[in-house]
Scaffold this active site. Structure first.
Site, PDB file in Angstrom:
ATOM      1  CB  THR A 213      -0.913   0.024   1.232  1.00 29.28           C
ATOM      2  OG1 THR A 213      -0.093   0.130   2.413  1.00 29.28           O
ATOM      3  CG2 THR A 213      -1.753  -1.242   1.319  1.00 29.28           C
TER       4      THR A 213
ATOM      5  CD  GLU B  93      -5.433  -2.529   1.459  1.00 31.85           C
ATOM      6  OE1 GLU B  93      -4.967  -1.902   2.425  1.00 31.85           O
ATOM      7  OE2 GLU B  93      -5.751  -1.964   0.381  1.00 31.85           O
TER       8      GLU B  93
ATOM      9  CE  LYS C 262     -18.119  14.449  14.112  1.00 26.18           C
ATOM     10  NZ  LYS C 262     -18.006  13.219  14.926  1.00 26.18           N
TER      11      LYS C 262
ATOM     12  CD1 TRP D  72     -20.312  12.179   9.849  1.00 34.25           C
ATOM     13  CD2 TRP D  72     -18.184  12.816   9.763  1.00 34.25           C
ATOM     14  NE1 TRP D  72     -19.649  11.505  10.836  1.00 34.25           N
ATOM     15  CE2 TRP D  72     -18.333  11.867  10.803  1.00 34.25           C
ATOM     16  CE3 TRP D  72     -16.914  13.347   9.526  1.00 34.25           C
ATOM     17  CZ2 TRP D  72     -17.276  11.450  11.601  1.00 34.25           C
ATOM     18  CZ3 TRP D  72     -15.852  12.930  10.311  1.00 34.25           C
ATOM     19  CH2 TRP D  72     -16.042  11.994  11.334  1.00 34.25           C
TER      20      TRP D  72
END
Length: 539
Positions: free
Chosen positions: A180, A324, A434, A439
């Site tokens: 990653t 992944e 936030k 959000w």
């Protein structure tokens, strides 16, 4: 009872070389493209396998590549795993300390490196603890000879037999590995088994997915070090598609000319590539009549890009996945019931991440209660997935448990689900803004800003605020023709009818370029760090 037939890459290799020996593999170069056939590729791949065996490579050894998308890299893609070793593609754009960590963590035994990239490794070679040999692919005009021992690729394989008896392999054995990008902490290694790549390749051929087929001319602009070029080189061999590899030549003009000259039908790459192409198409014309689809992912595909390419006669389809997930997980295809909708409604659907492909299960979980969210297209939650080509742990990583919970991969992506079961990513958990306990989706605001006719790119990040905790800051790149001719007020007014008032950015900054990660995504951590003390109120 069925046969216990091992699902390994040897099947794809044999199928490509026996059934499609005359299909072409093309690589762009400084001059005329390099061309050869699957038959040529097969012979050279077996020479490579013999050379690796002679060099002492054993099953499960990690063999690394540090290379562009080329025919030699494609030879490694199959020779290494088919002999039982593990192909480890190194990201050529990583920071030095991350690259050193990855090579040593994987315990790479040999590194194959493109000649023009040799100087990058020369600066780091004395920190690699496991590398026994460097194989240099092509001319290395700026090399100092520090990579030792080393050998030229053509010399390495040249005197080897062009046949190889592939060993019988366990389908669950590791075939490839990628790390990653390591946005937090050290990069994490993901091992792909033969079985997972085999099934993922089949998934790439589903009609409601990428729908890869023998008749395609496949042009993967996504790097072969980025989640195996999204699996398209493997899938191309499975189906016998002509493969066009860009080498290091990925500027919009070269991309357009290649697509025209090679009659490309299927292309893949991150949105920034196609934003550049669309900008070029506003000035010049090319014959893309063969092109049936562009698959794009890695970051959200702006609706404005989908619309802009549509009006140029080009279909871009958004897909979602991650290292992944091998990476194909979902594809934003229109369903039969949606084909009679207005063009505007269709664009909105295509701008979602879409429907999970067969073989991938998903759920979206409330980040506070741990319960699955309703499919109301409003309630945010973390997207979690599982399936036969989804990783279940990281390589040599004791902290895997936090990411892999009860058989599910916690993606870190925040999503909503509509009543049809299609997903839309609203952000990464770390990129949500936030504000006052509510959000805000930075991705949605970015997509809207990039719909402004004077805007090339836009990136939105959360900046600390004394009253609201965080507020959104928009960093905008104007199209070349409009530099200095677009204002903050113009951007805000463009957004005003499209989002809630409290979602409007507190400030808009115009920049020359948005910083990118090693795989072409917007690098938000750089922007957050650069503007963390920016006075939003004053701005």
């Amino acid at each position: 009872m069925m046969m216990n037939y091992p699902l390994t890459l040897q099947h794809a290799f044999k199928r490509a070389t026996r059934i499609f020996p005359h299909k072409e593999i093309v690589t762009q170069t400084d001059g005329e493209p390099h061309r050869y056939t699957y038959a040529d590729w097969g012979r050279r791949s077996m020479q490579l396998a013999n050379a690796l065996q002679k060099a002492g490579v054993e099953q499960s050894d990690r063999i690394a590549t540090f290379a562009w998308n080329t025919y030699r890299h494609f030879e490694l893609y199959f020779a290494v795993p088919c002999m039982g070793a593990v192909l480890h593609t190194l990201n050529i754009r990583l920071f030095a300390e991350q690259l050193v960590y990855i090579v040593n963590n994987a315990e790479d035994k040999i590194i194959f490196v493109d000649g023009d990239l040799v100087p990058v490794l020369e600066r780091l070679a004395d920190q690699f603890s496991s590398v026994k040999l460097y194989v240099i692919m092509g001319e290395a005009p700026h090399a100092t000879g520090k990579l030792q021992p080393s050998v030229d690729y053509e010399e390495f394989i040249g005197d080897q037999p062009a046949t190889y008896e592939w060993p019988e392999l366990d389908e669950n054995a590791a075939a490839a590995m990628c790390y990653t990008s390591g946005t937090t902490g050290n990069p994490k290694g993901v091992l792909y088994s033969h079985r997972s790549i085999y099934l993922h390749s089949i998934g790439s051929c589903f009609a409601d997915g990428p729908a890869l087929a023998e008749r395609d001319v496949v042009y993967p602009l996504v790097p072969m070090f980025h989640a195996n070029a999204w699996g398209f080189p493997h899938a191309s061999a499975f189906v016998g598609a002509k493969l066009v590899l860009p080498g290091r030549f990925m500027d919009p003009l070269r991309v357009a000319k290649t697509m025209e000259q090679e009659r490309v039908t299927f292309a893949a790459g991150v949105p920034t590539i196609w934003i550049g192409l669309l900008n070029l198409l506003d000035k010049e014309q090319f014959d893309f009549s063969a092109l049936r689809i562009i698959i794009s992912g890695g970051s959200a595909v702006p609706q404005a890009l989908i619309e802009g390419l549509h009006h140029k006669g080009v279909t871009i389809v958004q897909a979602w996945g991650m290292t992944e997930t091998s990476p194909l997980a979902s594809v934003a295809r229109l369903r039969a019931s949606q084909e009679d909708l207005s063009l505007e409604e269709q664009f909105a659907i295509r701008a979602r991440q879409g429907t999970m492909v067969p073989g991938v299960e998903f759920r979206v979980m409330d980040m506070e209660t741990g319960q699955e969210v309703p499919w109301d297209n409003q309630t945010f939650g973390e997207l979690q997935v599982r399936g036969p080509w989804i990783a279940r742990a990281y390589y040599h990583d004791a902290e895997s448990d936090a990411k892999f919970a009860n058989g599910w991969l916690r993606t870190g992506d925040v999503a909503v689900v509509d009543k049809e079961g299609t997903i839309q990513l609203v952000d990464r958990t770390k990129d949500l803004v936030k504000s006052g306990g509510e959000w805000i989706s930075s991705v949605e605001i970015e997509g809207l800003i990039m719909g402004h006719p004077k805007v090339l790119e836009a990136c939105v990040v959360g900046i600390p605020h004394p009253k609201w905790s965080e507020r959104p800051l928009a960093c905008v790149v104007a199209k070349p023709a409009f530099i200095g001719q677009v204002t903050k007020e113009e951007i805000i007014e463009f957004l005003r009818p499209k989002v809630a008032k409290w979602w409007l950015p507190d400030d808009v900054i115009f920049v020359e370029a948005i910083p990118k990660t090693s795989v072409g995504k917007f690098d938000k951590k750089v922007l957050r760090n650069s503007y963390k003390t920016h006075n939003l109120a004053q701005g």
